[in-house]
Design an enzyme around this catalytic site. Structure first.
Site, PDB file in Angstrom:
ATOM      1  N   LEU A  61      20.295  -6.752   0.060  1.00 23.93           N
ATOM      2  CA  LEU A  61      20.057  -8.152   1.022  1.00 23.93           C
ATOM      3  C   LEU A  61      20.103  -7.478   2.359  1.00 23.93           C
ATOM      4  CD1 LEU A  61      21.509 -11.086  -1.006  1.00 23.93           C
ATOM      5  CD2 LEU A  61      19.067 -10.484  -0.789  1.00 23.93           C
TER       6      LEU A  61
ATOM      7  N   ILE B 297      21.679   0.909  -2.927  1.00 21.02           N
ATOM      8  CA  ILE B 297      21.410   1.921  -3.627  1.00 21.02           C
ATOM      9  C   ILE B 297      21.944   3.202  -3.272  1.00 21.02           C
ATOM     10  CG2 ILE B 297      19.190   1.178  -4.454  1.00 21.02           C
ATOM     11  CD1 ILE B 297      17.687   2.737  -2.308  1.00 21.02           C
TER      12      ILE B 297
ATOM     13  N   ALA C  97      13.970   0.108   0.007  1.00 16.42           N
ATOM     14  CA  ALA C  97      13.819   0.822   1.270  1.00 16.42           C
ATOM     15  C   ALA C  97      14.007   0.064   2.473  1.00 16.42           C
ATOM     16  CB  ALA C  97      12.490   1.414   1.113  1.00 16.42           C
TER      17      ALA C  97
ATOM     18  N   THR D 162       4.491   5.420  -0.467  1.00 19.91           N
ATOM     19  CA  THR D 162       3.252   4.963   0.516  1.00 19.91           C
ATOM     20  C   THR D 162       2.274   5.924   0.831  1.00 19.91           C
ATOM     21  OG1 THR D 162       3.242   4.113   2.913  1.00 19.91           O
ATOM     22  CG2 THR D 162       5.124   5.249   2.301  1.00 19.91           C
ATOM     23  N   ASP D 163       1.061   5.327   1.218  1.00 24.49           N
ATOM     24  CA  ASP D 163      -0.063   6.154   1.600  1.00 24.49           C
ATOM     25  C   ASP D 163       0.324   6.935   2.948  1.00 24.49           C
ATOM     26  OD1 ASP D 163      -0.421   4.077   3.318  1.00 24.49           O
ATOM     27  OD2 ASP D 163      -2.404   3.839   3.141  1.00 24.49           O
ATOM     28  N   GLU D 164       1.233   6.336   3.653  1.00 22.98           N
ATOM     29  CA  GLU D 164       1.838   7.057   4.989  1.00 22.98           C
ATOM     30  C   GLU D 164       2.383   8.465   5.017  1.00 22.98           C
ATOM     31  OE1 GLU D 164       3.688   4.224   7.830  1.00 22.98           O
ATOM     32  OE2 GLU D 164       2.811   2.465   6.693  1.00 22.98           O
TER      33      GLU D 164
ATOM     34  N   TYR E 210       9.914   6.589   9.492  1.00 21.71           N
ATOM     35  CA  TYR E 210       9.938   6.151   8.109  1.00 21.71           C
ATOM     36  C   TYR E 210       9.099   6.866   7.133  1.00 21.71           C
ATOM     37  CZ  TYR E 210       7.269   2.923   4.708  1.00 21.71           C
ATOM     38  OH  TYR E 210       6.618   2.624   3.767  1.00 21.71           O
TER      39      TYR E 210
ATOM     40  N   LYS F  16      10.177   8.718   3.366  1.00 17.59           N
ATOM     41  CA  LYS F  16       9.283   8.276   2.314  1.00 17.59           C
ATOM     42  C   LYS F  16       8.803   9.779   1.615  1.00 17.59           C
ATOM     43  CE  LYS F  16       8.855   4.768   0.585  1.00 17.59           C
ATOM     44  NZ  LYS F  16       9.633   4.061  -0.392  1.00 17.59           N
TER      45      LYS F  16
ATOM     46  N   ASN G 291      -1.603  -0.504   2.637  1.00 17.61           N
ATOM     47  CA  ASN G 291      -0.921  -1.605   3.128  1.00 17.61           C
ATOM     48  C   ASN G 291      -1.088  -2.726   2.191  1.00 17.61           C
ATOM     49  OD1 ASN G 291      -1.185   0.264   5.481  1.00 17.61           O
ATOM     50  ND2 ASN G 291      -0.379  -1.616   6.598  1.00 17.61           N
TER      51      ASN G 291
ATOM     52  N   VAL H  46      -1.283  -7.325  20.104  1.00 13.56           N
ATOM     53  CA  VAL H  46      -1.976  -6.173  19.092  1.00 13.56           C
ATOM     54  C   VAL H  46      -1.654  -4.756  20.142  1.00 13.56           C
ATOM     55  CG1 VAL H  46      -4.379  -5.272  19.019  1.00 13.56           C
ATOM     56  CG2 VAL H  46      -3.810  -7.800  18.735  1.00 13.56           C
TER      57      VAL H  46
HETATM   58  P1  NAD Z   1      10.776  -4.946   2.334  1.00  9.70           P
HETATM   59  O1  NAD Z   1      11.372  -4.354   3.504  1.00  9.70           O
HETATM   60  O2  NAD Z   1      10.092  -6.310   2.365  1.00  9.70           O
HETATM   61  O3  NAD Z   1      11.988  -5.028   1.192  1.00  9.70           O
HETATM   62  C1  NAD Z   1      12.771  -3.871   0.753  1.00  9.70           C
HETATM   63  C2  NAD Z   1      13.953  -4.559   0.177  1.00  9.70           C
HETATM   64  O4  NAD Z   1      14.760  -3.397  -0.095  1.00  9.70           O
HETATM   65  C3  NAD Z   1      14.708  -5.722   0.786  1.00  9.70           C
HETATM   66  O5  NAD Z   1      15.053  -6.673  -0.212  1.00  9.70           O
HETATM   67  C4  NAD Z   1      16.058  -5.084   1.103  1.00  9.70           C
HETATM   68  O6  NAD Z   1      17.078  -6.011   1.049  1.00  9.70           O
HETATM   69  C5  NAD Z   1      16.209  -3.822   0.056  1.00  9.70           C
HETATM   70  N1  NAD Z   1      17.097  -3.012   0.521  1.00  9.70           N
HETATM   71  C6  NAD Z   1      16.881  -1.970   1.811  1.00  9.70           C
HETATM   72  N2  NAD Z   1      17.861  -1.331   1.728  1.00  9.70           N
HETATM   73  C7  NAD Z   1      18.659  -1.480   0.380  1.00  9.70           C
HETATM   74  C8  NAD Z   1      19.940  -0.610   0.104  1.00  9.70           C
HETATM   75  N3  NAD Z   1      20.427   0.394   0.791  1.00  9.70           N
HETATM   76  N4  NAD Z   1      20.098  -0.900  -1.302  1.00  9.70           N
HETATM   77  C9  NAD Z   1      19.605  -1.909  -2.050  1.00  9.70           C
HETATM   78  N5  NAD Z   1      18.429  -2.705  -1.319  1.00  9.70           N
HETATM   79  C10 NAD Z   1      18.073  -2.498  -0.150  1.00  9.70           C
HETATM   80  O7  NAD Z   1       9.742  -3.733   1.944  1.00  9.70           O
HETATM   81  P2  NAD Z   1       8.385  -3.866   1.007  1.00  9.70           P
HETATM   82  O8  NAD Z   1       7.244  -4.127   1.916  1.00  9.70           O
HETATM   83  O9  NAD Z   1       8.467  -5.115  -0.176  1.00  9.70           O
HETATM   84  O10 NAD Z   1       8.184  -2.395   0.470  1.00  9.70           O
HETATM   85  C11 NAD Z   1       8.706  -2.307  -0.847  1.00  9.70           C
HETATM   86  C12 NAD Z   1       8.657  -0.650  -1.083  1.00  9.70           C
HETATM   87  O11 NAD Z   1       6.918  -0.573  -1.215  1.00  9.70           O
HETATM   88  C13 NAD Z   1       9.402   0.189   0.066  1.00  9.70           C
HETATM   89  O12 NAD Z   1       9.809   1.588  -0.703  1.00  9.70           O
HETATM   90  C14 NAD Z   1       7.903   0.657   0.895  1.00  9.70           C
HETATM   91  O13 NAD Z   1       8.242   1.961   1.293  1.00  9.70           O
HETATM   92  C15 NAD Z   1       6.726   0.571  -0.367  1.00  9.70           C
HETATM   93  N6  NAD Z   1       5.339   0.221   0.399  1.00  9.70           N
HETATM   94  C16 NAD Z   1       5.065  -0.720   1.094  1.00  9.70           C
HETATM   95  C17 NAD Z   1       3.957  -1.147   1.616  1.00  9.70           C
HETATM   96  C18 NAD Z   1       3.714  -2.368   2.408  1.00  9.70           C
HETATM   97  O14 NAD Z   1       2.473  -2.599   2.812  1.00  9.70           O
HETATM   98  N7  NAD Z   1       4.612  -3.156   2.364  1.00  9.70           N
HETATM   99  C19 NAD Z   1       2.998  -0.151   1.333  1.00  9.70           C
HETATM  100  C20 NAD Z   1       3.275   0.844   0.280  1.00  9.70           C
HETATM  101  C21 NAD Z   1       4.531   0.939  -0.107  1.00  9.70           C
HETATM  102  P1  TYD Z   2       2.461  -2.876  10.052  1.00  9.12           P
HETATM  103  O1  TYD Z   2       2.282  -4.271   9.344  1.00  9.12           O
HETATM  104  O2  TYD Z   2       3.615  -2.606  10.780  1.00  9.12           O
HETATM  105  O3  TYD Z   2       2.240  -1.774   9.118  1.00  9.12           O
HETATM  106  P2  TYD Z   2       2.029  -0.129   9.038  1.00  9.12           P
HETATM  107  O4  TYD Z   2       2.575   0.255  10.361  1.00  9.12           O
HETATM  108  O5  TYD Z   2       3.196   0.265   7.913  1.00  9.12           O
HETATM  109  O6  TYD Z   2       0.716   0.056   8.838  1.00  9.12           O
HETATM  110  O7  TYD Z   2       1.200  -2.536  10.918  1.00  9.12           O
HETATM  111  C1  TYD Z   2      -0.064  -2.702  10.737  1.00  9.12           C
HETATM  112  C2  TYD Z   2      -0.826  -2.602  11.832  1.00  9.12           C
HETATM  113  O8  TYD Z   2      -0.785  -3.318  12.668  1.00  9.12           O
HETATM  114  C3  TYD Z   2      -0.525  -1.007  12.529  1.00  9.12           C
HETATM  115  O9  TYD Z   2      -1.731  -0.241  13.008  1.00  9.12           O
HETATM  116  C4  TYD Z   2       0.238  -1.499  13.878  1.00  9.12           C
HETATM  117  C5  TYD Z   2      -0.436  -2.813  14.229  1.00  9.12           C
HETATM  118  N1  TYD Z   2       0.372  -3.901  14.584  1.00  9.12           N
HETATM  119  C6  TYD Z   2       0.082  -4.433  15.826  1.00  9.12           C
HETATM  120  O10 TYD Z   2      -0.863  -4.377  16.565  1.00  9.12           O
HETATM  121  N2  TYD Z   2       0.979  -5.545  16.436  1.00  9.12           N
HETATM  122  C7  TYD Z   2       2.001  -5.865  15.538  1.00  9.12           C
HETATM  123  O11 TYD Z   2       2.820  -6.784  16.348  1.00  9.12           O
HETATM  124  C8  TYD Z   2       2.260  -5.270  14.564  1.00  9.12           C
HETATM  125  C9  TYD Z   2       3.869  -5.537  13.880  1.00  9.12           C
HETATM  126  C10 TYD Z   2       1.697  -4.242  14.041  1.00  9.12           C
END
Ligand code: NAD
Ligand code: TYD
Length: 339
Positions: free
Chosen positions: A35, A60, A83, A125-127, A153, A157, A182, A209
Protein backbone atom coordinates in the site's frame (compact mmCIF):
# COMPACT_ATOMS: atom_id res chain seq x y z
CA UNK A 1 -5.04 -23.45 -7.02
CA UNK A 2 -3.57 -20.99 -4.51
CA UNK A 3 -2.41 -17.85 -6.32
CA UNK A 4 -0.25 -15.15 -4.75
CA UNK A 5 -0.82 -11.79 -6.46
CA UNK A 6 1.66 -9.11 -5.39
CA UNK A 7 0.77 -5.45 -5.99
CA UNK A 8 -2.91 -6.39 -6.16
CA UNK A 9 -4.07 -3.06 -4.69
CA UNK A 10 -2.62 -1.24 -7.71
CA UNK A 11 -4.12 -0.67 -11.13
CA UNK A 12 -3.36 -3.83 -13.11
CA UNK A 13 -3.00 -6.18 -10.12
CA UNK A 14 -6.50 -5.29 -8.88
CA UNK A 15 -7.99 -5.76 -12.35
CA UNK A 16 -6.20 -9.14 -12.49
CA UNK A 17 -7.79 -10.18 -9.18
CA UNK A 18 -11.23 -9.23 -10.56
CA UNK A 19 -10.49 -11.21 -13.73
CA UNK A 20 -9.45 -14.31 -11.76
CA UNK A 21 -12.53 -14.09 -9.57
CA UNK A 22 -14.73 -13.87 -12.67
CA UNK A 23 -13.02 -16.66 -14.64
CA UNK A 24 -11.69 -19.02 -11.92
CA UNK A 25 -13.83 -18.52 -8.85
CA UNK A 26 -12.55 -21.83 -7.44
CA UNK A 27 -9.02 -20.42 -7.01
CA UNK A 28 -7.87 -18.95 -3.72
CA UNK A 29 -6.17 -15.57 -4.08
CA UNK A 30 -3.70 -14.08 -1.62
CA UNK A 31 -2.83 -10.44 -2.27
CA UNK A 32 0.44 -9.05 -0.89
CA UNK A 33 0.72 -5.27 -1.18
CA UNK A 34 2.67 -2.64 0.72
CA UNK A 35 0.00 0.00 0.00
CA UNK A 36 2.44 2.63 -1.24
CA UNK A 37 1.02 5.89 -2.59
CA UNK A 38 -0.11 3.86 -5.66
CA UNK A 39 -1.87 1.11 -3.73
CA UNK A 40 -5.45 1.62 -2.69
CA UNK A 41 -7.31 -0.77 -0.45
CA UNK A 42 -10.63 0.76 -1.49
CA UNK A 43 -10.04 -0.62 -5.00
CA UNK A 44 -10.34 -4.19 -3.71
CA UNK A 45 -12.65 -3.48 -0.75
CA UNK A 46 -15.55 -5.45 -2.28
CA UNK A 47 -13.46 -8.59 -2.25
CA UNK A 48 -11.96 -8.38 1.26
CA UNK A 49 -14.67 -10.54 2.85
CA UNK A 50 -14.60 -13.20 0.15
CA UNK A 51 -13.62 -16.51 1.86
CA UNK A 52 -11.35 -17.35 -1.10
CA UNK A 53 -9.39 -14.13 -0.67
CA UNK A 54 -6.78 -12.89 1.79
CA UNK A 55 -5.11 -9.48 1.89
CA UNK A 56 -1.71 -9.02 3.52
CA UNK A 57 -0.18 -5.56 3.86
CA UNK A 58 3.57 -5.97 3.57
CA UNK A 59 6.65 -5.37 1.48
CA UNK A 60 7.96 -7.77 -1.20
CA UNK A 61 11.46 -6.68 -0.13
CA UNK A 62 10.97 -8.02 3.41
CA UNK A 63 12.41 -11.57 3.51
CA UNK A 64 10.82 -12.14 6.87
CA UNK A 65 7.33 -11.16 5.72
CA UNK A 66 7.57 -12.95 2.37
CA UNK A 67 8.94 -16.22 3.80
CA UNK A 68 6.33 -16.18 6.59
CA UNK A 69 3.58 -15.77 4.01
CA UNK A 70 4.94 -18.66 1.90
CA UNK A 71 5.17 -20.82 5.04
CA UNK A 72 1.49 -20.11 5.75
CA UNK A 73 0.09 -20.22 2.23
CA UNK A 74 2.36 -22.40 0.05
CA UNK A 75 1.18 -20.67 -3.15
CA UNK A 76 1.10 -22.76 -6.34
CA UNK A 77 1.47 -19.71 -8.56
CA UNK A 78 3.03 -16.29 -7.92
CA UNK A 79 2.19 -13.35 -10.19
CA UNK A 80 4.37 -10.33 -9.41
CA UNK A 81 2.76 -6.97 -10.22
CA UNK A 82 4.31 -5.16 -7.24
CA UNK A 83 6.56 -2.39 -8.50
CA UNK A 84 7.29 1.27 -8.56
CA UNK A 85 5.74 1.99 -11.93
CA UNK A 86 5.93 5.67 -12.85
CA UNK A 87 8.74 6.89 -15.14
CA UNK A 88 8.55 10.51 -13.92
CA UNK A 89 8.99 9.45 -10.29
CA UNK A 90 11.95 7.24 -11.27
CA UNK A 91 13.69 10.31 -12.68
CA UNK A 92 13.16 12.12 -9.35
CA UNK A 93 14.06 9.20 -7.06
CA UNK A 94 15.69 6.15 -8.71
CA UNK A 95 16.68 4.29 -5.51
CA UNK A 96 13.26 2.97 -4.52
CA UNK A 97 12.82 1.60 -8.08
CA UNK A 98 15.95 -0.52 -7.78
CA UNK A 99 14.94 -1.62 -4.30
CA UNK A 100 11.38 -2.72 -5.07
CA UNK A 101 11.64 -3.75 -8.70
CA UNK A 102 14.91 -5.70 -8.52
CA UNK A 103 15.51 -6.71 -4.90
CA UNK A 104 11.80 -7.32 -4.27
CA UNK A 105 11.76 -9.67 -7.27
CA UNK A 106 14.81 -11.50 -5.88
CA UNK A 107 13.15 -11.93 -2.47
CA UNK A 108 9.99 -13.37 -4.02
CA UNK A 109 11.99 -15.79 -6.17
CA UNK A 110 14.12 -16.91 -3.21
CA UNK A 111 10.91 -17.80 -1.39
CA UNK A 112 9.69 -19.64 -4.50
CA UNK A 113 12.92 -21.68 -4.56
CA UNK A 114 12.67 -22.50 -0.87
CA UNK A 115 9.03 -23.53 -0.81
CA UNK A 116 8.59 -24.68 -4.42
CA UNK A 117 6.00 -23.26 -6.85
CA UNK A 118 4.47 -24.41 -10.12
CA UNK A 119 5.05 -21.00 -11.67
CA UNK A 120 6.62 -17.64 -10.91
CA UNK A 121 5.32 -15.02 -13.35
CA UNK A 122 7.02 -11.64 -13.73
CA UNK A 123 4.85 -8.81 -15.03
CA UNK A 124 7.27 -6.73 -17.06
CA UNK A 125 6.93 -3.97 -19.63
CA UNK A 126 7.71 -3.15 -23.25
CA UNK A 127 9.80 -0.26 -21.92
CA UNK A 128 12.70 -2.70 -21.38
CA UNK A 129 13.25 -2.58 -25.17
CA UNK A 130 13.84 1.20 -25.15
CA UNK A 131 12.14 3.10 -27.96
CA UNK A 132 11.62 3.02 -31.72
CA UNK A 133 12.10 5.97 -34.09
CA UNK A 134 9.03 7.91 -35.23
CA UNK A 135 9.93 7.55 -38.93
CA UNK A 136 10.11 3.72 -38.99
CA UNK A 137 6.55 2.47 -38.59
CA UNK A 138 7.66 -0.88 -40.00
CA UNK A 139 9.61 -1.65 -36.78
CA UNK A 140 8.10 -3.42 -33.74
CA UNK A 141 9.40 -4.92 -30.49
CA UNK A 142 9.66 -8.71 -30.66
CA UNK A 143 10.84 -10.97 -27.84
CA UNK A 144 14.26 -11.00 -29.58
CA UNK A 145 14.67 -7.21 -29.54
CA UNK A 146 17.70 -6.39 -27.36
CA UNK A 147 17.06 -4.75 -23.98
CA UNK A 148 18.01 -1.08 -24.25
CA UNK A 149 16.54 1.04 -21.49
CA UNK A 150 16.06 4.79 -21.15
CA UNK A 151 14.75 5.55 -17.65
CA UNK A 152 15.62 4.32 -14.15
CA UNK A 153 12.15 2.69 -14.19
CA UNK A 154 12.76 0.69 -17.37
CA UNK A 155 16.33 -0.14 -16.30
CA UNK A 156 15.03 -1.57 -13.02
CA UNK A 157 12.41 -3.66 -14.86
CA UNK A 158 15.04 -4.94 -17.31
CA UNK A 159 17.35 -5.81 -14.40
CA UNK A 160 14.54 -7.81 -12.82
CA UNK A 161 13.80 -9.61 -16.11
CA UNK A 162 17.44 -10.70 -16.40
CA UNK A 163 17.40 -11.94 -12.81
CA UNK A 164 14.21 -13.93 -13.46
CA UNK A 165 15.81 -15.64 -16.49
CA UNK A 166 18.97 -16.28 -14.44
CA UNK A 167 16.93 -17.98 -11.69
CA UNK A 168 15.40 -20.20 -14.36
CA UNK A 169 18.73 -21.17 -15.90
CA UNK A 170 20.72 -21.50 -12.69
CA UNK A 171 18.16 -22.86 -10.23
CA UNK A 172 15.54 -24.30 -12.59
CA UNK A 173 12.82 -22.00 -11.22
CA UNK A 174 9.70 -22.40 -13.45
CA UNK A 175 9.34 -18.80 -14.62
CA UNK A 176 7.55 -16.85 -17.34
CA UNK A 177 7.77 -13.15 -18.20
CA UNK A 178 5.26 -10.92 -19.98
CA UNK A 179 6.12 -7.55 -21.51
CA UNK A 180 3.05 -5.46 -22.15
CA UNK A 181 2.47 -2.08 -23.75
CA UNK A 182 0.71 0.86 -22.01
CA UNK A 183 -2.51 -0.10 -20.22
CA UNK A 184 -5.60 2.01 -19.61
CA UNK A 185 -8.88 1.33 -17.83
CA UNK A 186 -10.58 1.58 -14.41
CA UNK A 187 -8.58 2.21 -11.22
CA UNK A 188 -5.47 3.63 -12.90
CA UNK A 189 -3.70 6.11 -10.63
CA UNK A 190 -4.26 9.66 -11.93
CA UNK A 191 -0.53 10.39 -12.36
CA UNK A 192 -0.53 8.43 -15.65
CA UNK A 193 -1.45 10.10 -18.96
CA UNK A 194 -5.06 8.98 -19.55
CA UNK A 195 -6.52 9.28 -16.01
CA UNK A 196 -4.55 12.50 -15.41
CA UNK A 197 -6.07 14.10 -18.52
CA UNK A 198 -9.57 12.88 -17.64
CA UNK A 199 -9.32 14.15 -14.05
CA UNK A 200 -7.88 17.51 -15.14
CA UNK A 201 -10.55 17.94 -17.84
CA UNK A 202 -13.28 17.27 -15.29
CA UNK A 203 -11.77 19.92 -13.00
CA UNK A 204 -11.19 22.36 -15.90
CA UNK A 205 -7.46 22.31 -15.15
CA UNK A 206 -4.78 22.67 -17.81
CA UNK A 207 -3.69 19.53 -19.66
CA UNK A 208 0.13 19.27 -19.52
CA UNK A 209 1.43 17.65 -22.70
CA UNK A 210 5.18 16.91 -22.62
CA UNK A 211 7.23 18.29 -25.52
CA UNK A 212 5.20 18.40 -28.74
CA UNK A 213 2.91 15.52 -27.82
CA UNK A 214 4.22 13.49 -30.76
CA UNK A 215 5.42 10.52 -28.71
CA UNK A 216 3.60 7.32 -29.58
CA UNK A 217 2.33 4.69 -27.14
CA UNK A 218 0.62 1.36 -27.95
CA UNK A 219 -2.52 1.29 -25.76
CA UNK A 220 -4.18 -1.88 -24.46
CA UNK A 221 -7.33 -2.19 -22.35
CA UNK A 222 -6.34 -3.55 -18.94
CA UNK A 223 -8.64 -6.58 -19.03
CA UNK A 224 -6.98 -7.77 -22.25
CA UNK A 225 -3.63 -7.65 -20.43
CA UNK A 226 -5.11 -9.65 -17.51
CA UNK A 227 -6.46 -12.29 -19.88
CA UNK A 228 -3.04 -12.62 -21.52
CA UNK A 229 -1.27 -13.09 -18.17
CA UNK A 230 -3.80 -15.71 -17.11
CA UNK A 231 -3.19 -17.63 -20.35
CA UNK A 232 0.60 -17.44 -19.96
CA UNK A 233 0.50 -18.59 -16.34
CA UNK A 234 -1.70 -21.60 -17.15
CA UNK A 235 -0.56 -22.54 -20.68
CA UNK A 236 2.67 -20.66 -21.43
CA UNK A 237 6.04 -22.40 -21.72
CA UNK A 238 8.38 -22.21 -18.76
CA UNK A 239 11.45 -20.04 -19.37
CA UNK A 240 9.72 -18.00 -22.09
CA UNK A 241 9.06 -14.30 -22.59
CA UNK A 242 5.74 -13.17 -24.16
CA UNK A 243 5.09 -9.70 -25.58
CA UNK A 244 1.53 -8.38 -25.14
CA UNK A 245 0.03 -5.59 -27.24
CA UNK A 246 -2.86 -4.92 -29.56
CA UNK A 247 -1.38 -2.82 -32.42
CA UNK A 248 -3.05 0.33 -31.18
CA UNK A 249 -0.47 3.07 -31.57
CA UNK A 250 -1.49 6.65 -30.86
CA UNK A 251 0.26 9.98 -30.40
CA UNK A 252 -0.17 11.54 -26.95
CA UNK A 253 -1.66 14.72 -28.39
CA UNK A 254 -4.35 12.74 -30.24
CA UNK A 255 -5.32 10.94 -27.02
CA UNK A 256 -5.59 14.25 -25.15
CA UNK A 257 -7.71 15.82 -27.91
CA UNK A 258 -9.96 12.77 -27.97
CA UNK A 259 -10.53 13.04 -24.19
CA UNK A 260 -11.38 16.75 -24.63
CA UNK A 261 -13.92 15.86 -27.33
CA UNK A 262 -15.52 13.07 -25.28
CA UNK A 263 -15.87 15.36 -22.25
CA UNK A 264 -16.93 18.43 -24.25
CA UNK A 265 -13.98 20.46 -23.04
CA UNK A 266 -12.05 23.04 -25.13
CA UNK A 267 -8.64 22.13 -26.57
CA UNK A 268 -7.46 25.47 -25.18
CA UNK A 269 -6.95 23.58 -21.90
CA UNK A 270 -3.94 21.87 -23.54
CA UNK A 271 -0.60 23.31 -22.38
CA UNK A 272 2.69 22.18 -23.88
CA UNK A 273 5.20 21.80 -21.05
CA UNK A 274 8.92 20.96 -20.75
CA UNK A 275 9.61 17.50 -22.10
CA UNK A 276 10.40 14.49 -19.89
CA UNK A 277 14.15 13.78 -19.64
CA UNK A 278 15.15 10.86 -21.89
CA UNK A 279 11.58 10.67 -23.21
CA UNK A 280 11.02 7.50 -25.28
CA UNK A 281 9.60 8.34 -28.72
CA UNK A 282 7.62 5.28 -29.73
CA UNK A 283 6.61 1.92 -28.28
CA UNK A 284 5.06 -0.73 -30.54
CA UNK A 285 4.60 -4.41 -29.72
CA UNK A 286 4.61 -7.34 -32.12
CA UNK A 287 2.23 -9.79 -30.38
CA UNK A 288 2.66 -12.60 -32.97
CA UNK A 289 4.14 -15.10 -30.47
CA UNK A 290 1.36 -14.98 -27.86
CA UNK A 291 -1.23 -15.10 -30.64
CA UNK A 292 0.37 -18.12 -32.34
CA UNK A 293 1.21 -20.09 -29.16
CA UNK A 294 -1.69 -19.22 -26.85
CA UNK A 295 -4.37 -17.91 -29.20
CA UNK A 296 -4.51 -14.53 -27.42
CA UNK A 297 -6.06 -11.55 -29.18
CA UNK A 298 -7.25 -8.28 -27.66
CA UNK A 299 -11.04 -8.05 -27.32
CA UNK A 300 -11.67 -4.39 -26.51
CA UNK A 301 -11.25 -1.88 -29.33
CA UNK A 302 -9.69 1.43 -28.24
CA UNK A 303 -12.78 3.41 -29.34
CA UNK A 304 -14.90 1.38 -26.90
CA UNK A 305 -12.32 1.00 -24.13
CA UNK A 306 -11.62 4.72 -23.88
CA UNK A 307 -15.35 5.51 -23.67
CA UNK A 308 -15.81 2.88 -20.92
CA UNK A 309 -12.79 4.28 -19.08
CA UNK A 310 -14.00 7.89 -19.25
CA UNK A 311 -17.42 6.75 -18.03
CA UNK A 312 -15.76 4.88 -15.15
CA UNK A 313 -13.92 8.03 -14.02
CA UNK A 314 -17.17 10.00 -14.30
CA UNK A 315 -19.06 7.41 -12.24
CA UNK A 316 -16.32 6.96 -9.64
CA UNK A 317 -15.27 10.49 -8.80
CA UNK A 318 -14.94 9.72 -5.11
CA UNK A 319 -12.23 7.09 -5.85
CA UNK A 320 -9.93 9.53 -7.64
CA UNK A 321 -11.04 12.71 -5.81
CA UNK A 322 -9.70 11.20 -2.63
CA UNK A 323 -6.34 10.66 -4.35
CA UNK A 324 -6.00 14.02 -6.07
CA UNK A 325 -6.92 15.92 -2.92
CA UNK A 326 -4.45 14.07 -0.67
CA UNK A 327 -0.65 13.62 -0.71
CA UNK A 328 -0.77 13.49 -4.54
CA UNK A 329 -1.46 17.23 -4.57
CA UNK A 330 2.10 17.90 -3.30
CA UNK A 331 3.51 15.61 -6.00
CA UNK A 332 1.47 17.42 -8.67
CA UNK A 333 2.58 20.86 -7.53
CA UNK A 334 6.23 19.74 -7.41
CA UNK A 335 6.18 18.08 -10.85
CA UNK A 336 3.99 20.50 -12.77
CA UNK A 337 4.33 23.76 -10.77
CA UNK A 338 7.17 25.32 -12.78
CA UNK A 339 7.17 23.10 -15.82
P1 NAD B 1 0.68 0.63 -9.87
O1 NAD B 1 1.75 1.62 -9.54
O2 NAD B 1 -0.71 1.09 -10.12
O3 NAD B 1 0.59 -0.47 -8.70
C1 NAD B 1 1.72 -1.00 -8.07
C2 NAD B 1 1.25 -1.72 -6.81
O4 NAD B 1 2.40 -2.33 -6.20
C3 NAD B 1 0.63 -0.80 -5.75
O5 NAD B 1 -0.53 -1.36 -5.20
C4 NAD B 1 1.73 -0.67 -4.69
O6 NAD B 1 1.21 -0.46 -3.38
C5 NAD B 1 2.39 -2.04 -4.81
N1 NAD B 1 3.79 -2.03 -4.33
C6 NAD B 1 4.76 -1.13 -4.64
N2 NAD B 1 5.89 -1.44 -3.98
C7 NAD B 1 5.64 -2.55 -3.26
C8 NAD B 1 6.41 -3.36 -2.38
N3 NAD B 1 7.70 -3.07 -2.12
N4 NAD B 1 5.84 -4.45 -1.80
C9 NAD B 1 4.54 -4.76 -2.06
N5 NAD B 1 3.75 -4.02 -2.87
C10 NAD B 1 4.29 -2.93 -3.46
O7 NAD B 1 1.26 -0.18 -11.11
P2 NAD B 1 0.48 -0.85 -12.34
O8 NAD B 1 0.30 0.16 -13.40
O9 NAD B 1 -0.68 -1.62 -11.83
O10 NAD B 1 1.61 -1.86 -12.85
C11 NAD B 1 1.70 -3.19 -12.33
C12 NAD B 1 2.87 -3.90 -12.99
O11 NAD B 1 2.68 -3.91 -14.41
C13 NAD B 1 4.21 -3.21 -12.75
O12 NAD B 1 5.19 -4.21 -12.51
C14 NAD B 1 4.50 -2.48 -14.05
O13 NAD B 1 5.89 -2.39 -14.28
C15 NAD B 1 3.82 -3.38 -15.06
N6 NAD B 1 3.32 -2.73 -16.28
C16 NAD B 1 2.51 -1.63 -16.21
C17 NAD B 1 2.01 -1.08 -17.39
C18 NAD B 1 1.08 0.12 -17.35
O14 NAD B 1 0.73 0.66 -18.42
N7 NAD B 1 0.60 0.57 -16.21
C19 NAD B 1 2.34 -1.62 -18.63
C20 NAD B 1 3.18 -2.74 -18.67
C21 NAD B 1 3.66 -3.29 -17.48
P1 TYD C 1 2.72 7.62 -18.82
O1 TYD C 1 1.26 7.41 -18.63
O2 TYD C 1 3.53 8.17 -17.70
O3 TYD C 1 3.31 6.20 -19.31
P2 TYD C 1 4.78 5.83 -19.89
O4 TYD C 1 5.70 6.96 -19.68
O5 TYD C 1 5.16 4.66 -19.02
O6 TYD C 1 4.56 5.47 -21.31
O7 TYD C 1 2.94 8.56 -20.07
C1 TYD C 1 2.43 8.21 -21.35
C2 TYD C 1 2.90 9.27 -22.34
O8 TYD C 1 2.28 10.52 -22.02
C3 TYD C 1 4.40 9.53 -22.28
O9 TYD C 1 4.87 9.76 -23.60
C4 TYD C 1 4.54 10.79 -21.45
C5 TYD C 1 3.25 11.54 -21.77
N1 TYD C 1 2.71 12.39 -20.66
C6 TYD C 1 2.39 13.73 -20.91
O10 TYD C 1 2.55 14.25 -22.02
N2 TYD C 1 1.90 14.48 -19.86
C7 TYD C 1 1.71 13.97 -18.62
O11 TYD C 1 1.28 14.72 -17.70
C8 TYD C 1 2.03 12.58 -18.39
C9 TYD C 1 1.84 11.97 -17.04
C10 TYD C 1 2.52 11.82 -19.45
Amino acid sequence: MNILVTGGAGFIGANFIFYLQKMHSEDRIVCLDKLTYAGNLSTISATLNNPNFRFVKDDICSREAVFKLFEEEHPDIVVNFAAESHVDRSIEEPGIFLQTNILGTQTLMDACRTYGVERYHQVSTDEVYGDLPLDRFDLFFTEQTPLHTSSPYSASKAGADLLVLAYHRTFGLPVTISRCSNNYGPYQFPEKLIPLMIANCLSDKSLPVYGKGENVRDWLYVEDHCKAIDLIVRNGKVGEVYNIGGHNEMRNIDIVKLICRELNKPESLITYVTDRKGHDMRYAIDPAKIHAELGWLPETRFEDGIKQTIKWYLDNRSWWNEIVSGEYKNYYDKMYGNR
